[in-house]
Design a protein around this motif. Structure first.
Motif, PDB file in Angstrom:
ATOM      1  N   LYS A  21      92.848 135.661  37.346  1.00 14.30           N
ATOM      2  CA  LYS A  21      92.242 135.311  36.068  1.00 14.30           C
ATOM      3  C   LYS A  21      93.106 135.862  34.940  1.00 14.30           C
ATOM      4  N   VAL A  22      93.215 135.083  33.880  1.00 14.25           N
ATOM      5  CA  VAL A  22      94.044 135.456  32.734  1.00 14.25           C
ATOM      6  C   VAL A  22      93.135 135.899  31.590  1.00 14.25           C
ATOM      7  N   THR A  23      93.440 137.069  31.030  1.00 12.98           N
ATOM      8  CA  THR A  23      92.591 137.606  29.981  1.00 12.98           C
ATOM      9  C   THR A  23      93.435 138.207  28.860  1.00 12.98           C
ATOM     10  N   ALA A  24      92.913 138.108  27.645  1.00 13.27           N
ATOM     11  CA  ALA A  24      93.489 138.788  26.482  1.00 13.27           C
ATOM     12  C   ALA A  24      92.484 139.822  25.988  1.00 13.27           C
ATOM     13  N   ILE A  25      91.928 140.547  26.912  1.00 20.27           N
ATOM     14  CA  ILE A  25      90.798 141.428  26.613  1.00 20.27           C
ATOM     15  C   ILE A  25      91.155 142.513  25.610  1.00 20.27           C
ATOM     16  N   GLU A  26      92.419 142.907  25.549  1.00 18.47           N
ATOM     17  CA  GLU A  26      92.800 143.927  24.561  1.00 18.47           C
ATOM     18  C   GLU A  26      92.566 143.432  23.135  1.00 18.47           C
ATOM     19  N   GLN A  27      92.814 142.163  22.903  1.00 20.04           N
ATOM     20  CA  GLN A  27      92.563 141.597  21.572  1.00 20.04           C
ATOM     21  C   GLN A  27      91.090 141.732  21.212  1.00 20.04           C
ATOM     22  N   GLN A  28      90.236 141.521  22.187  1.00 22.59           N
ATOM     23  CA  GLN A  28      88.796 141.547  21.941  1.00 22.59           C
ATOM     24  C   GLN A  28      88.242 142.969  21.861  1.00 22.59           C
ATOM     25  N   LEU A  29      88.819 143.877  22.661  1.00 23.23           N
ATOM     26  CA  LEU A  29      88.371 145.265  22.637  1.00 23.23           C
ATOM     27  C   LEU A  29      88.887 146.004  21.412  1.00 23.23           C
ATOM     28  N   GLY A  30      90.029 145.559  20.892  1.00 21.77           N
ATOM     29  CA  GLY A  30      90.637 146.248  19.764  1.00 21.77           C
ATOM     30  C   GLY A  30      91.287 147.558  20.154  1.00 21.77           C
ATOM     31  N   THR A  31      91.640 147.717  21.434  1.00 11.60           N
ATOM     32  CA  THR A  31      92.271 148.947  21.900  1.00 11.60           C
ATOM     33  C   THR A  31      93.776 148.889  21.673  1.00 11.60           C
ATOM     34  N   ARG A  32      94.370 150.044  21.438  1.00  9.25           N
ATOM     35  CA  ARG A  32      95.798 150.110  21.144  1.00  9.25           C
ATOM     36  C   ARG A  32      96.610 150.571  22.350  1.00  9.25           C
ATOM     37  N   TYR A  33      96.028 151.429  23.175  1.00 11.64           N
ATOM     38  CA  TYR A  33      96.761 152.002  24.299  1.00 11.64           C
ATOM     39  C   TYR A  33      96.103 151.632  25.622  1.00 11.64           C
ATOM     40  N   THR A  34      96.931 151.589  26.668  1.00 13.22           N
ATOM     41  CA  THR A  34      96.445 151.220  27.991  1.00 13.22           C
ATOM     42  C   THR A  34      95.331 152.148  28.460  1.00 13.22           C
ATOM     43  N   ALA A  35      95.466 153.446  28.208  1.00  7.48           N
ATOM     44  CA  ALA A  35      94.435 154.388  28.652  1.00  7.48           C
ATOM     45  C   ALA A  35      93.074 154.003  28.094  1.00  7.48           C
ATOM     46  N   ASP A  36      93.031 153.615  26.831  1.00  6.05           N
ATOM     47  CA  ASP A  36      91.765 153.226  26.209  1.00  6.05           C
ATOM     48  C   ASP A  36      91.276 151.878  26.732  1.00  6.05           C
ATOM     49  N   THR A  37      92.209 150.958  26.962  1.00  8.13           N
ATOM     50  CA  THR A  37      91.836 149.644  27.488  1.00  8.13           C
ATOM     51  C   THR A  37      91.200 149.776  28.863  1.00  8.13           C
ATOM     52  N   LEU A  38      91.842 150.529  29.740  1.00  7.83           N
ATOM     53  CA  LEU A  38      91.327 150.648  31.105  1.00  7.83           C
ATOM     54  C   LEU A  38      89.990 151.384  31.133  1.00  7.83           C
ATOM     55  N   ASP A  39      89.849 152.382  30.286  1.00  8.54           N
ATOM     56  CA  ASP A  39      88.564 153.084  30.201  1.00  8.54           C
ATOM     57  C   ASP A  39      87.463 152.124  29.783  1.00  8.54           C
ATOM     58  N   ALA A  40      87.752 151.253  28.815  1.00 14.87           N
ATOM     59  CA  ALA A  40      86.758 150.287  28.347  1.00 14.87           C
ATOM     60  C   ALA A  40      86.440 149.244  29.413  1.00 14.87           C
ATOM     61  N   VAL A  41      87.464 148.799  30.145  1.00 15.06           N
ATOM     62  CA  VAL A  41      87.259 147.806  31.206  1.00 15.06           C
ATOM     63  C   VAL A  41      86.371 148.375  32.309  1.00 15.06           C
ATOM     64  N   VAL A  42      86.646 149.604  32.704  1.00 20.47           N
ATOM     65  CA  VAL A  42      85.852 150.238  33.772  1.00 20.47           C
ATOM     66  C   VAL A  42      84.401 150.385  33.344  1.00 20.47           C
ATOM     67  N   ARG A  43      84.168 150.729  32.090  1.00 17.08           N
ATOM     68  CA  ARG A  43      82.785 150.879  31.614  1.00 17.08           C
ATOM     69  C   ARG A  43      82.094 149.527  31.483  1.00 17.08           C
ATOM     70  N   ARG A  44      82.806 148.521  31.015  1.00 18.39           N
ATOM     71  CA  ARG A  44      82.202 147.200  30.812  1.00 18.39           C
ATOM     72  C   ARG A  44      81.898 146.519  32.144  1.00 18.39           C
ATOM     73  N   TYR A  45      82.766 146.706  33.129  1.00 14.79           N
ATOM     74  CA  TYR A  45      82.599 146.044  34.427  1.00 14.79           C
ATOM     75  C   TYR A  45      82.394 147.103  35.509  1.00 14.79           C
ATOM     76  N   SER A  46      81.390 147.920  35.313  1.00  8.31           N
ATOM     77  CA  SER A  46      81.188 149.115  36.142  1.00  8.31           C
ATOM     78  C   SER A  46      80.814 148.811  37.592  1.00  8.31           C
ATOM     79  N   LYS A  47      80.389 147.594  37.890  1.00  6.64           N
ATOM     80  CA  LYS A  47      80.034 147.249  39.269  1.00  6.64           C
ATOM     81  C   LYS A  47      81.260 146.989  40.129  1.00  6.64           C
ATOM     82  N   ASN A  48      82.409 146.832  39.492  1.00  7.26           N
ATOM     83  CA  ASN A  48      83.636 146.516  40.222  1.00  7.26           C
ATOM     84  C   ASN A  48      84.528 147.735  40.362  1.00  7.26           C
ATOM     85  N   GLU A  49      85.506 147.622  41.264  1.00  5.60           N
ATOM     86  CA  GLU A  49      86.520 148.648  41.428  1.00  5.60           C
ATOM     87  C   GLU A  49      87.866 148.052  41.030  1.00  5.60           C
TER      88      GLU A  49
END
Length: 226
Positions: free
Chosen positions: A73-101
């Motif tokens: 799947k192709v995503t531009a989720i950083e644009q939507q999250l407004g995150t600047r750094y990978t550490a913040d992006t991944l933290d947000a992804v894990v919280r938003r999709y907490s049922k997945n690994e």
């Protein structure tokens, strides 16, 4: 989305996406028992000049073309999250999709400079990291400060592919036949590739929200200093 899916995250500019991205992703999915891979197409790379960086929508469309009929799947989720750094992006992804690994996929060229990324240890503690060996970068990666720290947490691909709950930090090294394709060589031979991408509305395959052709700002797959 189904519960308990295992997802690989591959970040980068995808300027443009090419068959090497697809091949690496399918290889990692098979080796690690992933249900799918998300290509995180970033708004831009802070360490690369904006000149030559195609609009985000063109890069997303090129990625969608390469991902067709694959568990990608192709995503531009950083644009939507407004995150600047990978550490913040991944933290947000894990919280938003907490049922997945999730597992972070990167090339050995990025491991060689991973210690320059902002909060790189936080990334390593957020999810396992799978490094895909790339020709010419192995020596630099092995000698890097990040490898000196991550090496303590190295596990085999078989260990990570088991269906038990993942823990982090964890480092997996994946090796496969080298792929000579690169976005740089494609741009060199076809600098106007993006001009042939179709226009029209574009929706994110993960969030299902519209994607806009923003100017480059950062790159999930690039070295990131504070």
């Amino acid at each position: 989305m189904s519960k308990g899916r295992r997802i690989g995250l591959l970040g980068g500019s995808f300027n443009p996406a090419h068959g090497g991205h697809r091949r690496i992703s399918l290889f990692a999915a098979k080796a690690l028992g992933l249900d799918e891979v998300w290509w995180m197409v970033s708004p831009g790379n802070p360490l690369k000049p904006k000149r030559g960086m195609a609009p985000l929508t063109a890069r997303v469309r090129s990625a969608m073309g390469q991902a067709r009929r694959a568990p990608i799947k192709v995503t531009a989720i950083e644009q939507q999250l407004g995150t600047r750094y990978t550490a913040d992006t991944l933290d947000a992804v894990v919280r938003r999709y907490s049922k997945n690994e999730f597992v972070w996929l990167m090339g050995s060229d990025n491991l060689g400079q991973f210690h320059r990324w902002r909060q790189w240890r936080k990334i390593a503690r957020t999810m396992p990291i799978a490094v895909i060996a790339r020709p010419g970068y192995d020596r630099q990666a092995i000698a890097s400060p990040a490898m000196a720290w991550l090496g303590k947490y190295r596990v085999s691909p078989a260990t990570l592919s088991k269906r038990g709950r993942w823990s982090a930090p964890a480092l997996v090294i994946l090796r496969f036949d080298p792929d000579p394709r690169s976005a740089t060589s494609i741009r060199r031979s076809d600098p106007e590739w993006f001009s042939r991408m179709p226009d029209g509305p574009l929706r994110d395959q993960v969030t299902h929200r519209p994607i806009y052709p923003t100017e480059p700002q950062h790159d999930a797959g690039a070295a990131q200093t504070a």
